[in-house]
Design an enzyme around this catalytic site. Structure first.
Site, PDB file in Angstrom:
ATOM      1  N   PHE A  98      -9.544   3.409   8.031  1.00  0.00           N
ATOM      2  CA  PHE A  98     -10.737   3.921   8.718  1.00  0.00           C
ATOM      3  C   PHE A  98     -10.853   5.430   8.602  1.00  0.00           C
ATOM      4  O   PHE A  98      -9.892   6.118   8.237  1.00  0.00           O
ATOM      5  CB  PHE A  98     -10.700   3.553  10.214  1.00  0.00           C
TER       6      PHE A  98
ATOM      7  N   ASN B  47       4.247   4.629   4.341  1.00  0.00           N
ATOM      8  CA  ASN B  47       4.802   3.583   3.457  1.00  0.00           C
ATOM      9  C   ASN B  47       5.387   4.265   2.223  1.00  0.00           C
ATOM     10  O   ASN B  47       4.690   4.422   1.212  1.00  0.00           O
ATOM     11  CB  ASN B  47       3.693   2.631   2.969  1.00  0.00           C
TER      12      ASN B  47
ATOM     13  N   ASP C 106       0.859  -1.188   0.000  1.00  0.00           N
ATOM     14  CA  ASP C 106       0.000   0.000   0.000  1.00  0.00           C
ATOM     15  C   ASP C 106       0.897   1.240   0.000  1.00  0.00           C
ATOM     16  O   ASP C 106       1.203   1.816   1.043  1.00  0.00           O
ATOM     17  CB  ASP C 106      -0.938  -0.002   1.199  1.00  0.00           C
TER      18      ASP C 106
ATOM     19  N   ASN D  46      -7.087  -2.277   7.989  1.00  0.00           N
ATOM     20  CA  ASN D  46      -6.992  -1.341   9.118  1.00  0.00           C
ATOM     21  C   ASN D  46      -7.315   0.106   8.728  1.00  0.00           C
ATOM     22  O   ASN D  46      -7.102   1.013   9.511  1.00  0.00           O
ATOM     23  CB  ASN D  46      -5.607  -1.435   9.782  1.00  0.00           C
TER      24      ASN D  46
ATOM     25  N   PRO E  30      -2.159   6.455  14.849  1.00  0.00           N
ATOM     26  CA  PRO E  30      -3.464   5.875  15.142  1.00  0.00           C
ATOM     27  C   PRO E  30      -3.312   4.609  15.980  1.00  0.00           C
ATOM     28  O   PRO E  30      -2.439   3.789  15.716  1.00  0.00           O
ATOM     29  CB  PRO E  30      -4.022   5.540  13.754  1.00  0.00           C
TER      30      PRO E  30
ATOM     31  N   HIS F  41       4.372   3.988  13.604  1.00  0.00           N
ATOM     32  CA  HIS F  41       3.209   4.404  12.796  1.00  0.00           C
ATOM     33  C   HIS F  41       1.885   3.963  13.380  1.00  0.00           C
ATOM     34  O   HIS F  41       0.833   4.276  12.832  1.00  0.00           O
ATOM     35  CB  HIS F  41       3.338   3.924  11.363  1.00  0.00           C
ATOM     36  N   GLY F  42       1.893   3.222  14.472  1.00  0.00           N
ATOM     37  CA  GLY F  42       0.622   2.766  15.036  1.00  0.00           C
ATOM     38  C   GLY F  42       0.877   1.865  16.222  1.00  0.00           C
ATOM     39  O   GLY F  42       1.962   1.902  16.810  1.00  0.00           O
ATOM     40  N   ALA F  43      -0.134   1.065  16.567  1.00  0.00           N
ATOM     41  CA  ALA F  43       0.020   0.162  17.702  1.00  0.00           C
ATOM     42  C   ALA F  43       0.838  -1.056  17.291  1.00  0.00           C
ATOM     43  O   ALA F  43       1.654  -1.562  18.068  1.00  0.00           O
ATOM     44  CB  ALA F  43      -1.355  -0.266  18.207  1.00  0.00           C
TER      45      ALA F  43
END
Length: 482
Positions: free
Chosen positions: A208, A331, A99, A206, A379, A405-407
């Site tokens: 949203f 990315n 992506d 993921n 996020p 970049h996230g969890a």
DNA sequence: ATGTTC
């Protein structure tokens, strides 16, 4: 290959190293940014094997790096950073991901959570109605081949020119929402066809659109510069280049795999396929990657337009318009200058599931942010919380100006589906005051909080290690998913 | 992540 704790040395409180001596193939050490607990977590999948593999890339500089939210991906770990020397070092599509320019943006409102509490259910339904979501889903805008080339060259500017965007947003996007090296002629007809009707759509997985409010302010000064304040309502958008970017990645991974013998490159895993950046194949991929990145910025701009429309439909035409706080790519590969062992050199920085986190003084930043550093948007998993951080000088020294970049996923999608009862989860979230609108229960199960690491621990690690500063914490109240 | 499999 097996990596055990005894192969890893702690070099700082939150920094671990697998030395070059671990494998003859490594050209640089491999470094892990994590707390001890998160490191144990990271050792449960193949992330560290992949990290060590990346350290063997031709021309890699400094160290191969992973962030605390890392998990295994295609060839390279997701949550990884690799910088190779410009212009002859490797470029590898696996180091960017399928992506291309998946990323996040944050829109800010002038409303407080108390102003909108009673409208949340209708707001979430209206957002769901305005924003197409789900696998393979198309949107309202159908592009001709000519128009798609314009999108690929102009990025978010295209949306603004066509009345689907806001001119003032452009200054508040990484690279101003447009990579100038993009070349649409390097993107296959198939990729363009897949992208022709997907602008303004979030996709699945993921991705949203989420309404949040600022629950906690950690740094008043930076929060003020970013236009953030306690209890303020904001909107987070997480998506990328959809089928078009995926097709670009697929096309070039195949081409680059075929070209590798020409350049006499050997890598420990075929998924690390790469060519010299300055080779014909490397240049073609980089131009196509830029085009797909531009598509993603245009996509997030058009989704913002849909969110703004939903906002007016719910709160009336006179409501203060939503502003773009910032838009980050997580990315992507960029040509940047960094200091390595005291020398300034130009490198190709691959960030895959990693956010650029440049510190104060960086010229590309809008003036309002220049003295406090780049906004880093993190996020969390669905229904937990998210963060805004600011880039620091330390990130420039330690991680090529990068952050998490996230969890970070800790259960595979299949494992999550086995453990989660999605209708029950949806009800539980509603009881907590979070309205979730999703096209499928499958999507909800795969994205359940249990499938992710604790974002608080991940953010604690990047903040305590000094590569980013905590600015605010966001609490979700409405989520639209694919 | 993805018309979920080169």
């Amino acid at each position: 290959m097996i990596i055990s704790k005894s192969d890893i040395t702690r070099i700082e409180a939150y920094l671990w190293e697998i030395p070059k001596s671990f494998s003859p193939k490594m050209r640089v050490p491999a470094r892990i940014l994590a707390s001890e607990t998160l490191l144990d977590n990271i050792m449960e999948d193949r992330s560290l094997v992949q990290l060590v593999n990346v350290a063997s890339l031709p021309g890699i500089q400094g160290a191969s790096l992973v962030m605390p939210d890392v998990h295994e991906g295609y060839g390279f770990p997701i949550g990884g950073v690799a910088a190779t020397v410009y212009p002859e070092g490797a470029i590898s599509p696996g180091g960017i991901g399928y992506d291309i320019n998946c990323g996040v943006r944050l829109l800010t409102s002038q409303q407080k959570i108390t102003d909108i509490r009673d409208r949340l259910e209708s707001l979430s339904k209206e957002l769901y109605a305005q924003i197409p979501s789900g696998m393979g889903k198309g949107g309202q805008i159908k592009l001709s081949l000519q128009e798609i080339d314009e999108v690929l060259h102009n990025g978010a500017e295209w949306a603004v020119q066509k009345g689907y965007g806001v001119n003032d947003d452009l200054a508040f996007m990484e690279s101003n929402g447009r990579l100038h090296n993009a070349d649409a002629s390097m993107v296959s007809e198939m990729a363009k066809k897949r992208g022709a009707d997907q602008l303004g759509t979030i996709g699945s997985g993921n991705h949203f659109v989420e309404v949040d409010y600022v629950e906690e302010v950690f740094d008043e000064t930076i929060a003020k510069s970013y236009g953030l304040s306690k209890n303020q309502v904001v909107v987070l958008i997480h998506t990328g280049s959809r089928g078009l970017g995926h097709q670009v990645a697929t096309d070039y991974i195949r081409q680059i795999m075929a070209a590798m013998p020409t350049y006499d490159i050997e890598v420990p895993d075929r998924e690390l396929a790469c060519v010299p950046f300055n080779s014909q194949e490397g240049q073609n991929y980089f131009k196509a990657m830029g085009a797909a990145a531009n598509y993603a910025w245009c996509n997030r701009e058009i989704i913002s337009w849909e969110v703004r429309r939903a906002w007016k439909n719910i709160f009336g035409p006179t409501i203060e318009p939503l502003k773009l706080m910032y838009d980050v790519a997580h990315n992507i590969a960029k040509i940047e200058e960094h200091s390595i062992e005291g020398k300034r050199i130009k490198v190709i920085v691959h960030r895959k599931g990693a956010t650029r986190a440049f510190g104060p003084g960086f010229g590309e930043l809008p003036e309002k942010y220049r003295n406090v550093g780049q906004p880093v948007i993190i996020p969390g998993s669905m229904g937990t919380c998210s963060y805004v951080l600011a880039g620091t000088d330390k990130s420039m020294q330690l991680t090529f100006g990068s952050c998490c970049h996230g969890a970070g996923r800790r259960l595979s999608r299949t494992a999550a589906k086995k453990q989660v009862n999605a209708p029950v989860l949806k009800e539980q979230l509603k009881e907590k005051g979070i309205f979730v609108e999703a096209g499928s229960f499958k999507g909800i199960a795969e994205e359940a909080p249990i499938a992710y690491k604790d974002v608080n621990r991940v953010v604690e690690t990047v903040s305590d290690s000094g590569i980013a500063k905590k600015v605010v914490k966001l609490r979700p109240v409405a989520v639209v998913k694919g």
